[in-house]
Design a protein around this motif. Structure first.
Motif, mmCIF file in Angstrom:
data_model
loop_
_atom_site.group_PDB
_atom_site.id
_atom_site.type_symbol
_atom_site.label_atom_id
_atom_site.label_comp_id
_atom_site.label_asym_id
_atom_site.label_seq_id
_atom_site.Cartn_x
_atom_site.Cartn_y
_atom_site.Cartn_z
ATOM 1 N N ASN A 210 0.810 -1.224 0.000
ATOM 2 C CA ASN A 210 0.000 0.000 0.000
ATOM 3 C C ASN A 210 0.843 1.273 0.000
ATOM 4 O OD1 ASN A 210 0.843 -0.540 2.703
ATOM 5 N ND2 ASN A 210 -0.756 0.799 3.499
ATOM 6 N N LEU A 211 2.103 1.187 0.417
ATOM 7 C CA LEU A 211 2.987 2.351 0.439
ATOM 8 C C LEU A 211 4.091 2.158 -0.594
ATOM 9 C CD1 LEU A 211 3.307 2.829 4.314
ATOM 10 C CD2 LEU A 211 1.647 3.852 2.765
ATOM 11 N N THR A 212 4.339 3.171 -1.401
ATOM 12 C CA THR A 212 5.341 3.050 -2.461
ATOM 13 C C THR A 212 5.947 4.404 -2.772
ATOM 14 O OG1 THR A 212 5.734 2.320 -4.728
ATOM 15 C CG2 THR A 212 3.609 3.331 -4.285
ATOM 16 N N GLY A 213 7.193 4.397 -3.178
ATOM 17 C CA GLY A 213 7.859 5.630 -3.551
ATOM 18 C C GLY A 213 8.817 6.134 -2.478
ATOM 19 N N ASP A 214 9.332 7.341 -2.682
ATOM 20 C CA ASP A 214 10.354 7.895 -1.797
ATOM 21 C C ASP A 214 9.849 9.013 -0.893
ATOM 22 O OD1 ASP A 214 12.448 6.252 -2.624
ATOM 23 O OD2 ASP A 214 12.835 7.511 -4.378
ATOM 24 N N ARG A 215 8.583 9.398 -1.024
ATOM 25 C CA ARG A 215 8.034 10.450 -0.169
ATOM 26 C C ARG A 215 6.642 10.051 0.319
ATOM 27 N NH1 ARG A 215 10.531 15.062 0.285
ATOM 28 N NH2 ARG A 215 8.614 16.178 0.815
ATOM 29 N N VAL A 216 6.566 8.865 0.904
ATOM 30 C CA VAL A 216 5.296 8.339 1.395
ATOM 31 C C VAL A 216 4.917 9.044 2.696
ATOM 32 C CG1 VAL A 216 4.105 6.260 2.177
ATOM 33 C CG2 VAL A 216 5.810 6.111 0.360
ATOM 34 N N LYS A 217 3.648 9.354 2.862
ATOM 35 C CA LYS A 217 3.184 9.941 4.111
ATOM 36 C C LYS A 217 3.196 8.885 5.200
ATOM 37 C CE LYS A 217 -0.632 12.456 6.263
ATOM 38 N NZ LYS A 217 -1.998 13.010 6.091
ATOM 39 N N ALA A 218 3.840 9.188 6.319
ATOM 40 C CA ALA A 218 3.925 8.244 7.441
ATOM 41 C C ALA A 218 2.625 8.267 8.247
ATOM 42 C CB ALA A 218 5.110 8.627 8.324
ATOM 43 N N GLY A 219 2.557 7.386 9.247
ATOM 44 C CA GLY A 219 1.433 7.420 10.161
ATOM 45 C C GLY A 219 0.319 6.450 9.844
ATOM 46 N N GLU A 220 0.574 5.431 9.021
ATOM 47 C CA GLU A 220 -0.421 4.400 8.768
ATOM 48 C C GLU A 220 0.285 3.055 8.664
ATOM 49 O OE1 GLU A 220 -2.119 4.024 4.689
ATOM 50 O OE2 GLU A 220 -1.256 6.031 4.414
ATOM 51 N N PRO A 221 -0.445 1.956 8.886
ATOM 52 C CA PRO A 221 0.173 0.630 8.814
ATOM 53 C C PRO A 221 0.611 0.275 7.396
ATOM 54 C CG PRO A 221 -1.925 0.565 9.991
ATOM 55 C CD PRO A 221 -1.841 1.908 9.326
ATOM 56 N N VAL A 222 1.545 -0.653 7.304
ATOM 57 C CA VAL A 222 1.988 -1.192 6.019
ATOM 58 C C VAL A 222 1.162 -2.449 5.724
ATOM 59 C CG1 VAL A 222 3.932 -2.120 4.706
ATOM 60 C CG2 VAL A 222 4.317 -0.337 6.432
ATOM 61 N N THR A 223 0.649 -2.542 4.503
ATOM 62 C CA THR A 223 -0.134 -3.714 4.104
ATOM 63 C C THR A 223 0.487 -4.347 2.866
ATOM 64 O OG1 THR A 223 -2.170 -2.708 4.952
ATOM 65 C CG2 THR A 223 -2.412 -4.545 3.428
ATOM 66 N N ALA B 105 -4.371 -15.934 4.686
ATOM 67 C CA ALA B 105 -2.957 -15.918 4.259
ATOM 68 C C ALA B 105 -2.730 -15.117 2.988
ATOM 69 C CB ALA B 105 -2.427 -17.340 4.099
ATOM 70 N N ARG B 106 -3.630 -14.179 2.683
ATOM 71 C CA ARG B 106 -3.464 -13.366 1.480
ATOM 72 C C ARG B 106 -2.895 -11.985 1.791
ATOM 73 N NH1 ARG B 106 -6.835 -14.955 -2.756
ATOM 74 N NH2 ARG B 106 -5.803 -13.301 -3.959
ATOM 75 N N THR B 107 -3.030 -11.554 3.060
ATOM 76 C CA THR B 107 -2.630 -10.191 3.417
ATOM 77 C C THR B 107 -1.821 -10.191 4.710
ATOM 78 O OG1 THR B 107 -4.641 -9.301 2.398
ATOM 79 C CG2 THR B 107 -3.469 -7.862 3.924
ATOM 80 N N TRP B 108 -0.812 -9.353 4.750
ATOM 81 C CA TRP B 108 -0.027 -9.087 5.967
ATOM 82 C C TRP B 108 -0.181 -7.614 6.304
ATOM 83 C CZ3 TRP B 108 3.819 -5.630 7.149
ATOM 84 C CH2 TRP B 108 4.578 -5.856 8.317
ATOM 85 N N THR B 109 -0.466 -7.309 7.578
ATOM 86 C CA THR B 109 -0.620 -5.918 8.013
ATOM 87 C C THR B 109 0.266 -5.665 9.224
ATOM 88 O OG1 THR B 109 -2.922 -5.929 7.260
ATOM 89 C CG2 THR B 109 -2.257 -4.141 8.733
ATOM 90 N N SER B 110 1.012 -4.572 9.206
ATOM 91 C CA SER B 110 1.881 -4.239 10.335
ATOM 92 C C SER B 110 1.045 -3.812 11.538
ATOM 93 C CB SER B 110 2.867 -3.133 9.950
ATOM 94 O OG SER B 110 2.201 -1.917 9.679
ATOM 95 N N GLU B 111 1.526 -4.140 12.722
ATOM 96 C CA GLU B 111 0.839 -3.761 13.952
ATOM 97 C C GLU B 111 1.149 -2.318 14.340
ATOM 98 O OE1 GLU B 111 2.129 -6.639 16.776
ATOM 99 O OE2 GLU B 111 1.060 -8.298 15.817
ATOM 100 N N ARG B 112 2.211 -1.770 13.770
ATOM 101 C CA ARG B 112 2.584 -0.391 14.044
ATOM 102 C C ARG B 112 2.606 0.394 12.739
ATOM 103 N NH1 ARG B 112 7.595 0.362 17.957
ATOM 104 N NH2 ARG B 112 6.766 2.472 17.698
ATOM 105 N N ASN B 113 2.496 1.707 12.859
ATOM 106 C CA ASN B 113 2.506 2.562 11.676
ATOM 107 C C ASN B 113 3.919 2.749 11.132
ATOM 108 O OD1 ASN B 113 -0.219 2.924 12.043
ATOM 109 N ND2 ASN B 113 -0.022 4.921 13.017
ATOM 110 N N ALA B 114 3.993 3.076 9.863
ATOM 111 C CA ALA B 114 5.269 3.480 9.283
ATOM 112 C C ALA B 114 5.684 4.811 9.921
ATOM 113 C CB ALA B 114 5.130 3.641 7.775
ATOM 114 N N ALA B 115 6.924 4.876 10.371
ATOM 115 C CA ALA B 115 7.418 6.067 11.071
ATOM 116 C C ALA B 115 7.861 7.130 10.069
ATOM 117 C CB ALA B 115 8.585 5.683 11.970
ATOM 118 N N PRO B 116 7.852 8.394 10.478
ATOM 119 C CA PRO B 116 8.292 9.459 9.560
ATOM 120 C C PRO B 116 9.792 9.434 9.332
ATOM 121 C CG PRO B 116 7.804 10.356 11.730
ATOM 122 C CD PRO B 116 7.378 8.927 11.761
#
Length: 407
Positions: A59-72, A101-112
């Motif tokens: 769900n997150l891609t690129g070099d300037r991703v907005k932080a503050g949400e989980p990675v899926t 077993a189709r999706t993995w979701t992080s328990e913590r948000n992506a940090a800034p």
């Protein structure tokens, strides 16, 4: 087809998957057969089947991703066996694979301001990898915690956290806070306004701590959004402390004496003079906690709204409230110790008693002021006033409690 040609073809049949953008682009590898040999049948070339290459999306891609949400991480076909999302320092975001077993979701948000590497593997031992980087936070929230790492405190000391910026997402922030004790102490977080006006959350046990308890506080806030006006947290916080001797004080405004107990036994009674009844110079009453031992300090009545009543250096000063109620030496008031309450709100005693008491007492020791002539309990944020609330009242101040009212 020659032997060397068949060997080269075999090498090209090695499956490989690579992530591009948000999707794993799987190159289609087509098997080919010659007109003769083992792979050929009487009717012509036989098709050689192969499993499709692994294809996932992030769900997150690129070099300037907005932080503050989980990675899926989502798998197009098949089942995930393993997903790792790590930062440049080797720190790993914990996460879980879904039941299908189709999706993995992080328990913590992506940090800034962080570079992340994503590695995924399916149950067919195929793998894929990619990376992304989050942008720095536009606004960063920070905090101050009251108990330094490695300290020893009294049985009344709460864990108290004051935030630099407002916290609108109180439930999300509270979920990131964890208190672990050596004996399973029951306790709860509660939100309110600090005396400074800042948002504050405290953790207090149901009852006073048991002496000897080891306590660890983990504040996994990196990447958590404070909400409107607060900004993101850009780091985690932690502290550890130990609960020391069970020492408690009770100050009676009626007898003008302070009773000191240790492990439930009265060890001394000290004559005192508390605040003058009937006005702003009266003492606060109720349950308080020794906040700090400040030694010799300048006390100026103008800083607490009492005009020019006093301005002097005071020895053996021990703070009970942010608004300036102390226990301290008051040699100028010797005639009134044990006889009359004539101070400007503090609890005064002789210099010798204060020196002896100061040497024994520890930050976090509970004080209770009882009797007539007080100005009532100090507001909740004016020191550590949570002990004036019942356990049920305190629990409603958690943002995770049903029907909680948090201000």
């Amino acid at each position: 087809m020659s032997r060397s040609s068949r060997t080269a073809l075999s090498r090209r049949r090695v499956r490989h998957a690579a992530l591009a953008g948000t999707a794993l682009l799987a190159a289609t590898l087509t098997a080919c057969g010659g007109g003769s040999g083992a792979a050929a049948g009487a009717g012509g070339a036989a098709e050689m089947k192969k499993k499709p290459d692994m294809a996932v999306s992030v769900n997150l891609t690129g070099d300037r991703v907005k932080a503050g949400e989980p990675v899926t991480v989502t798998l197009a076909e098949g089942k995930l066996a393993l997903v790792k999302v790590t930062d440049a320092k080797g720190g790993e975001l914990p996460g879980k694979i879904s039941d299908d077993a189709r999706t993995w979701t992080s328990e913590r948000n992506a940090a800034p301001g962080t570079d992340y590497a994503v590695e995924a593997q399916n149950t067919d031992s195929q793998s894929a990898s990619t990376r992304f980087a989050t942008s720095a936070a536009d606004k960063v929230n920070k905090l101050k915690i009251n108990v330094p790492k490695g300290s020893t405190v009294g049985v009344g000391m709460p864990v108290s956290v004051v935030f630099d910026n407002p916290v609108a997402n109180k439930a999300e922030v509270e979920k990131a806070l964890k208190v672990t004790t050596s004996n399973g102490t029951e306790g709860s977080w509660g939100w309110f306004k600090d005396y400074s006006g800042s948002d504050r959350i405290d953790w207090r046990p149901k009852e006073y701590w048991k002496s000897g308890t080891d306590v660890k506080v983990d504040m996994n806030l990196n990447g958590v959004d404070s909400g409107k006006g607060g900004g993101l947290f850009a780091r985690d916080y932690t502290t550890e402390f130990k609960v020391g001797k069970d020492r408690r004080m009770e100050v009676s405004l009626d007898t003008r004496k302070m009773k000191v107990t240790e492990d439930g036994q009265v060890v001394e009674t000290i004559p005192v003079s508390a605040g003058t009844p009937g006005g702003q110079k009266a003492s606060w009453s109720g349950k308080m906690v020794l906040m700090s031992k400040e030694g010799t300090i300048r006390m100026d009545s103008q800083t607490v709204g009492l005009g020019d009543s006093y301005d002097k250096m005071v020895d053996y000063s021990m703070r009970l409230t942010w608004s300036g109620m102390y226990v301290h030496a008051a040699p100028w008031n010797t005639a009134n110790f044990g006889r009359a309450n004539t101070s400007s709100g503090c609890v005064g005693m002789s210099t010798s008693d204060a020196a002896d008491f100061y040497a024994k007492v520890q930050v976090g020791d509970p004080f209770e002021v009882v009797g007539s002539g007080s100005k009532g309990n100090a507001p909740l944020g004016n020191g550590y006033g949570e002990w004036n609330l019942s356990w049920d009242e305190w629990k409603t101040k958690s943002a995770l409690a049903a029907g909680a009212q948090n201000g």
